[in-house]
Design a protein around this motif. Structure first.
Motif, PDB file in Angstrom:
ATOM      1  N   UNK A  94      21.455  38.888  49.883  1.00  0.00           N
ATOM      2  CA  UNK A  94      21.424  37.771  48.941  1.00  0.00           C
ATOM      3  C   UNK A  94      20.158  36.958  49.165  1.00  0.00           C
ATOM      4  N   UNK A  95      19.477  36.664  48.049  1.00  0.00           N
ATOM      5  CA  UNK A  95      18.210  35.951  48.102  1.00  0.00           C
ATOM      6  C   UNK A  95      18.292  34.650  47.308  1.00  0.00           C
ATOM      7  N   UNK A  96      17.678  33.633  47.850  1.00  0.00           N
ATOM      8  CA  UNK A  96      17.509  32.364  47.168  1.00  0.00           C
ATOM      9  C   UNK A  96      16.149  32.401  46.463  1.00  0.00           C
ATOM     10  N   UNK A  97      16.068  31.801  45.287  1.00  0.00           N
ATOM     11  CA  UNK A  97      14.815  31.810  44.534  1.00  0.00           C
ATOM     12  C   UNK A  97      14.623  30.486  43.808  1.00  0.00           C
ATOM     13  N   UNK A  98      13.362  30.191  43.511  1.00  0.00           N
ATOM     14  CA  UNK A  98      13.039  28.957  42.798  1.00  0.00           C
ATOM     15  C   UNK A  98      11.843  29.189  41.892  1.00  0.00           C
ATOM     16  N   UNK A  99      11.827  28.444  40.806  1.00  0.00           N
ATOM     17  CA  UNK A  99      10.685  28.492  39.904  1.00  0.00           C
ATOM     18  C   UNK A  99      10.681  27.237  39.054  1.00  0.00           C
ATOM     19  N   UNK A 100       9.517  26.881  38.544  1.00  0.00           N
ATOM     20  CA  UNK A 100       9.416  25.737  37.679  1.00  0.00           C
ATOM     21  C   UNK A 100       9.756  26.092  36.248  1.00  0.00           C
ATOM     22  N   UNK A 101      10.009  25.049  35.438  1.00  0.00           N
ATOM     23  CA  UNK A 101      10.259  25.295  34.039  1.00  0.00           C
ATOM     24  C   UNK A 101      11.671  24.957  33.627  1.00  0.00           C
ATOM     25  N   UNK A 102      11.872  24.912  32.324  1.00  0.00           N
ATOM     26  CA  UNK A 102      13.169  24.537  31.766  1.00  0.00           C
ATOM     27  C   UNK A 102      13.993  25.747  31.365  1.00  0.00           C
ATOM     28  N   UNK A 108      14.678  38.898  37.787  1.00  0.00           N
ATOM     29  CA  UNK A 108      14.082  38.434  39.039  1.00  0.00           C
ATOM     30  C   UNK A 108      12.560  38.530  39.059  1.00  0.00           C
ATOM     31  N   UNK A 109      11.988  39.405  38.250  1.00  0.00           N
ATOM     32  CA  UNK A 109      10.540  39.567  38.293  1.00  0.00           C
ATOM     33  C   UNK A 109       9.807  38.331  37.783  1.00  0.00           C
ATOM     34  N   UNK A 110      10.518  37.450  37.097  1.00  0.00           N
ATOM     35  CA  UNK A 110       9.893  36.251  36.552  1.00  0.00           C
ATOM     36  C   UNK A 110       9.945  35.065  37.511  1.00  0.00           C
ATOM     37  N   UNK A 111      10.656  35.232  38.633  1.00  0.00           N
ATOM     38  CA  UNK A 111      10.789  34.127  39.573  1.00  0.00           C
ATOM     39  C   UNK A 111       9.653  34.149  40.576  1.00  0.00           C
ATOM     40  N   UNK A 112       9.214  32.942  40.967  1.00  0.00           N
ATOM     41  CA  UNK A 112       7.976  32.836  41.740  1.00  0.00           C
ATOM     42  C   UNK A 112       8.207  32.778  43.244  1.00  0.00           C
ATOM     43  N   UNK A 113       9.212  32.031  43.673  1.00  0.00           N
ATOM     44  CA  UNK A 113       9.405  31.778  45.093  1.00  0.00           C
ATOM     45  C   UNK A 113      10.701  32.401  45.585  1.00  0.00           C
ATOM     46  N   UNK A 114      10.623  33.040  46.756  1.00  0.00           N
ATOM     47  CA  UNK A 114      11.771  33.761  47.300  1.00  0.00           C
ATOM     48  C   UNK A 114      11.957  33.490  48.783  1.00  0.00           C
ATOM     49  N   UNK A 115      13.213  33.509  49.206  1.00  0.00           N
ATOM     50  CA  UNK A 115      13.521  33.489  50.624  1.00  0.00           C
ATOM     51  C   UNK A 115      13.547  34.910  51.165  1.00  0.00           C
ATOM     52  N   UNK A 116      13.834  35.033  52.454  1.00  0.00           N
ATOM     53  CA  UNK A 116      13.835  36.341  53.096  1.00  0.00           C
ATOM     54  C   UNK A 116      15.153  37.084  52.923  1.00  0.00           C
ATOM     55  N   UNK A 117      16.187  36.378  52.549  1.00  0.00           N
ATOM     56  CA  UNK A 117      17.472  37.020  52.298  1.00  0.00           C
ATOM     57  C   UNK A 117      18.442  36.882  53.451  1.00  0.00           C
ATOM     58  N   UNK A 118      19.719  36.971  53.118  1.00  0.00           N
ATOM     59  CA  UNK A 118      20.788  36.970  54.110  1.00  0.00           C
ATOM     60  C   UNK A 118      21.814  38.025  53.688  1.00  0.00           C
ATOM     61  N   UNK A 119      22.264  38.809  54.662  1.00  0.00           N
ATOM     62  CA  UNK A 119      23.139  39.941  54.358  1.00  0.00           C
ATOM     63  C   UNK A 119      24.593  39.499  54.237  1.00  0.00           C
ATOM     64  N   UNK A 120      25.249  40.000  53.202  1.00  0.00           N
ATOM     65  CA  UNK A 120      26.684  39.792  53.014  1.00  0.00           C
ATOM     66  C   UNK A 120      27.341  41.166  52.952  1.00  0.00           C
ATOM     67  N   UNK A 121      28.320  41.372  53.811  1.00  0.00           N
ATOM     68  CA  UNK A 121      29.035  42.636  53.854  1.00  0.00           C
ATOM     69  C   UNK A 121      30.526  42.363  53.703  1.00  0.00           C
TER      70      UNK A 121
END
Length: 124
Positions: A94-102, A108-121
């Motif tokens: 699971x990844x957290x993401x952020x981007x500007x705009x309304x 996902x290819x349109x998102x600019x900023x990403x975290x490294x991810x955390x695994x959920x099993x």
């Protein structure tokens, strides 16, 4: 500089709950898109839950609607994902993401900023 750091992943049995948290820095919480995506082995990254900070509107993947909730803690600058009634098919990174705009796109290819991810099993 935007930084996103996820936490809260782990292993849980089907039907259980987990709460993911994304600590953010450098993110302006006015009129931005914040989101959670996931990627299972051999599959493409997909949207899980999105939130537009301008009006608090949210959008969920149909497979998680009613089970997952995205929220923002403005005091702590965190984006959270409460996951209930987990299923084995929720297993993914699971990844957290952020981007500007309304407009918060589900691609996902349109998102600019990403975290490294955390695994959920999720196991049966």
């Amino acid at each position: 500089q935007v930084q996103l750091v996820e936490s809260g992943g782990g292993s849980v049995q089907a039907g259980g709950s987990l709460r993911l948290s994304c600590a953010t820095s450098g993110v302006t919480y006015r009129r931005n898109c914040l989101g959670w995506f996931r990627q299972a082995p051999g599959k493409e990254r997909e949207q899980v839950a999105l939130r537009y900070t301008g009006d608090g509107s949210t959008d969920y993947n149909a497979s998680v609607k009613g089970r997952f909730t995205i929220s923002v803690d403005f005091a702590k600058n965190t984006v959270n994902l409460q996951m209930n009634s987990l299923k084995p098919e929720d297993t993914a990174m699971y990844y957290c993401a952020a981007m500007g705009g309304a407009f918060c796109p589900i691609s996902p290819i349109l998102w600019k900023h990403w975290g490294q991810g955390t695994q959920v099993t999720v196991s049966l």
